[in-house]
Design an enzyme around this catalytic site. Structure first.
Site, short mmCIF file in Angstrom:
data_model
loop_
_atom_site.label_atom_id
_atom_site.label_comp_id
_atom_site.label_asym_id
_atom_site.label_seq_id
_atom_site.Cartn_x
_atom_site.Cartn_y
_atom_site.Cartn_z
N TYR A 132 47.25 39.20 52.27
CA TYR A 132 48.49 39.95 52.17
C TYR A 132 48.15 41.41 51.88
O TYR A 132 47.37 41.70 50.98
CB TYR A 132 49.40 39.40 51.06
CG TYR A 132 50.77 40.07 51.11
CD1 TYR A 132 51.75 39.57 51.96
CD2 TYR A 132 51.04 41.20 50.37
CE1 TYR A 132 52.99 40.19 52.05
CE2 TYR A 132 52.28 41.83 50.46
CZ TYR A 132 53.24 41.32 51.30
OH TYR A 132 54.46 41.95 51.40
N SER A 240 47.56 47.41 37.07
CA SER A 240 46.18 47.78 36.76
C SER A 240 45.95 47.90 35.26
O SER A 240 46.86 48.22 34.49
CB SER A 240 45.85 49.11 37.43
OG SER A 240 44.49 49.44 37.26
N GLN A 262 44.03 55.60 35.90
CA GLN A 262 44.51 54.23 35.98
C GLN A 262 45.99 54.11 35.64
O GLN A 262 46.70 53.27 36.17
CB GLN A 262 43.66 53.33 35.08
CG GLN A 262 42.24 53.15 35.57
CD GLN A 262 42.16 52.64 37.00
OE1 GLN A 262 42.75 51.61 37.33
NE2 GLN A 262 41.45 53.36 37.85
N HIS A 265 48.76 54.26 38.46
CA HIS A 265 49.01 53.14 39.36
C HIS A 265 50.44 52.63 39.26
O HIS A 265 51.09 52.35 40.27
CB HIS A 265 48.07 51.98 39.02
CG HIS A 265 46.79 51.98 39.77
ND1 HIS A 265 46.71 51.80 41.12
CD2 HIS A 265 45.50 52.12 39.35
CE1 HIS A 265 45.45 51.84 41.51
NE2 HIS A 265 44.70 52.04 40.44
N GLU A 330 41.07 43.99 33.04
CA GLU A 330 40.67 44.01 34.46
C GLU A 330 39.44 44.90 34.65
O GLU A 330 38.45 44.49 35.27
CB GLU A 330 41.83 44.54 35.29
CG GLU A 330 41.52 44.68 36.78
CD GLU A 330 42.61 45.40 37.53
OE1 GLU A 330 42.67 45.24 38.77
OE2 GLU A 330 43.39 46.15 36.91
N HIS A 331 39.49 46.14 34.16
CA HIS A 331 38.37 47.07 34.23
C HIS A 331 37.92 47.43 32.82
O HIS A 331 38.75 47.72 31.97
CB HIS A 331 38.76 48.38 34.93
CG HIS A 331 39.40 48.22 36.26
ND1 HIS A 331 40.77 48.30 36.46
CD2 HIS A 331 38.85 48.00 37.48
CE1 HIS A 331 41.03 48.12 37.75
NE2 HIS A 331 39.88 47.94 38.39
N ASP A 364 37.22 51.18 42.86
CA ASP A 364 38.46 50.93 43.60
C ASP A 364 38.26 51.06 45.11
O ASP A 364 38.93 50.39 45.89
CB ASP A 364 39.55 51.90 43.16
CG ASP A 364 40.16 51.55 41.81
OD1 ASP A 364 39.99 50.39 41.38
OD2 ASP A 364 40.80 52.41 41.20
N GLU A 418 34.82 -0.51 31.85
CA GLU A 418 36.05 0.13 32.33
C GLU A 418 36.97 -0.85 33.05
O GLU A 418 38.00 -0.45 33.60
CB GLU A 418 35.70 1.31 33.24
CG GLU A 418 35.00 2.44 32.48
CD GLU A 418 34.87 3.72 33.29
OE1 GLU A 418 35.15 3.67 34.52
OE2 GLU A 418 34.51 4.76 32.70
N HIS A 423 33.47 -2.77 41.17
CA HIS A 423 32.48 -1.71 41.03
C HIS A 423 31.16 -2.28 40.49
O HIS A 423 30.07 -1.96 40.97
CB HIS A 423 32.98 -0.63 40.05
CG HIS A 423 33.96 0.33 40.63
ND1 HIS A 423 35.20 -0.04 41.08
CD2 HIS A 423 33.88 1.68 40.82
CE1 HIS A 423 35.85 1.02 41.52
NE2 HIS A 423 35.06 2.09 41.37
#
Length: 438
Positions: A132, A240, A262, A265, A330-331, A364, A418, A423
């Site tokens: 997107y 951001s 920043q 943004h 994030e940063h 970026d 079990e 099995h």
């Protein structure tokens, strides 16, 4: 008075206080109206397919679409008409992204747990991926490159791009040019929650994808969350974020500029400095006050600083690192004497920049590292987008007859415990004496 919500006068707010919650709660969860509207759009697209997408383009974008798909010749025309300096920048960025992500491609793994038992994991590229690309209030060709190029590096068979149409019925020309540079396979003039629904469930024109990546507005983010049960998505993304860790060796003017950059943004951007030096913190605050009035996006910057901006002081780098791990930005920009050593101790960050020259802006756009990163504290459990996100791992197991005989008794005992007698029988048929025990 400081324009920042959390100014130098206070340290880190105490956990659980109103100030602490305001600093740490960066969630951008959708309102009921966004959730309900998104759900209605998804239902409509699933029911009506392309017809719904054309109707939504008219209702939301004011555009009558002759075709949902943008022909390849339009991409090439957009690239040929692009400003040469911008074209060079986009091509250089794509080259760096390609090189960095190729270097980190996952490789097959193999391990023998015991003699005769070999387990392998094989990275298989996804078949089809949807990227997107925002194209409404904000147009980010860099994000398109960050989604498409790693997918192509991974060997994804088909990479499609969806982006809202402009008034001429196609996405912004710079996005078309970026799609051509990134070597996307198909592009559609479809945006918002409708695009996510189309990629997640498919329509007559847009084939269903295996994973959807890329940022978007609140409706796109909500649509990805609602579609997550039908298709893989990248980490939920919000505005951001930047956390700067600095000591008294740092340049206050550089830090101030990074914080302002920043903050421009988004009004909801979160920008915080945590420093071991009160004197540095005060100089950074003064520098910010001087920089903001000069900025073309000053109103956005002021709003971001007033809502989620902070300059905090702590007694030691250990305290700063503890804060960073809890904040999970994030940063993270590290501006300290022993920058490399400090950066090595940072945990829970989308990406880390070491040293004053390592501007977040370089990451970026141009370093080649991916800028699609977890926000809102989700770096505690999510990583940034990478080549690995465009693979799924297939595990294979090989067991020799000798190994089967050595495993049979223990596996049979396990299965008995079990309550799974078949099995147990499947395992015990390989016992050395060949007896089945039900």
């Amino acid at each position: 008075m400081s324009a920042l919500k959390f100014a130098v006068r206070g340290g880190v707010p105490a956990a659980g206080t109103t100030e602490w919650r305001a600093l740490f709660d960066r969630s951008t969860s959708s309102s009921d109206s966004v959730r309900n509207r998104t759900a209605a759009i998804i239902t409509r697209v699933r029911r009506e397919g392309d017809t719904a997408l054309r109707a939504l383009a008219l209702e939301l974008d004011g555009v009558t679409l002759d075709s949902l798909e943008v022909p390849r010749r339009a991409w090439r025309r957009a690239l040929d008409s692009l400003d040469p300096s911008l074209r060079r920048a986009l091509e250089r960025a794509a080259e760096n992204i390609r090189a960095a992500h190729a270097a980190f491609r996952p490789r097959p793994q193999s391990f023998a747990t015991v003699d005769g038992v070999v387990i392998t994991r094989r990275p298989d590229p996804l078949n089809r991926v949807g990227v997107y690309a925002p194209g409404g209030r904000a147009t980010y060709p860099s994000s398109l490159l960050m989604g498409v190029v790693p997918a192509k590096v991974a060997g994804v068979r088909e990479v499609i791009v969806c982006s809202p149409p402009s008034r001429d019925g196609t996405p912004a020309a710079v996005l078309l040019a970026a799609a051509e540079i990134a070597a996307a396979d198909r592009m559609f003039a479809v945006g918002g929650a409708g695009a996510v629904a189309a990629m997640a469930w498919g329509t007559a024109t847009i084939a269903r994808v295996d994973r959807i990546v890329g940022p978007g507005n609140a409706y796109v983010a909500e649509a990805k969350l609602q579609a997550a049960g039908a298709v893989a998505i990248d980490a939920p993304a919000g505005p951001s974020e930047l956390l700067v860790i600095a000591d008294d060796s740092a340049d206050p003017a550089v830090i101030a500029m990074e914080m302002v950059a920043q903050a421009e943004h988004d009004p909801l951007a979160a920008v915080v400095l945590v420093s071991t030096s009160r004197a540095l913190a005060q100089r950074v605050e003064r520098s910010i006050e001087g920089l903001v009035p000069e900025q073309p996006r000053a109103a956005i910057i002021r709003e971001a600083f007033a809502a989620r901006g902070g300059i905090l002081t702590v007694a030691s780098l250990d305290r700063a690192l503890t804060f960073a791990a809890e904040y999970a930005a994030e940063h993270v920009l590290v501006c300290c004497r022993a920058g490399g050593a400090v950066a090595a101790r940072v945990r829970n960050a989308g990406t880390i920049f070491t040293g004053a020259a390592a501007s977040v802006a370089f990451g970026d756009y141009m370093t080649g590292a991916n800028h699609v990163l977890p926000t809102g504290g989700l770096a505690r459990g999510y990583s940034g987008l990478s080549t690995e996100d465009f693979y799924r791992w297939t595990t294979a197991q090989r067991v020799t007859r000798a190994a089967a005989r050595s495993l049979a008794s223990d596996v049979g005992t396990f299965a008995d415990a079990e309550g799974l007698p078949a099995h147990a029988a499947a395992a015990r048929q390989w016992k050395p004496d060949g007896r089945w025990k039900m």
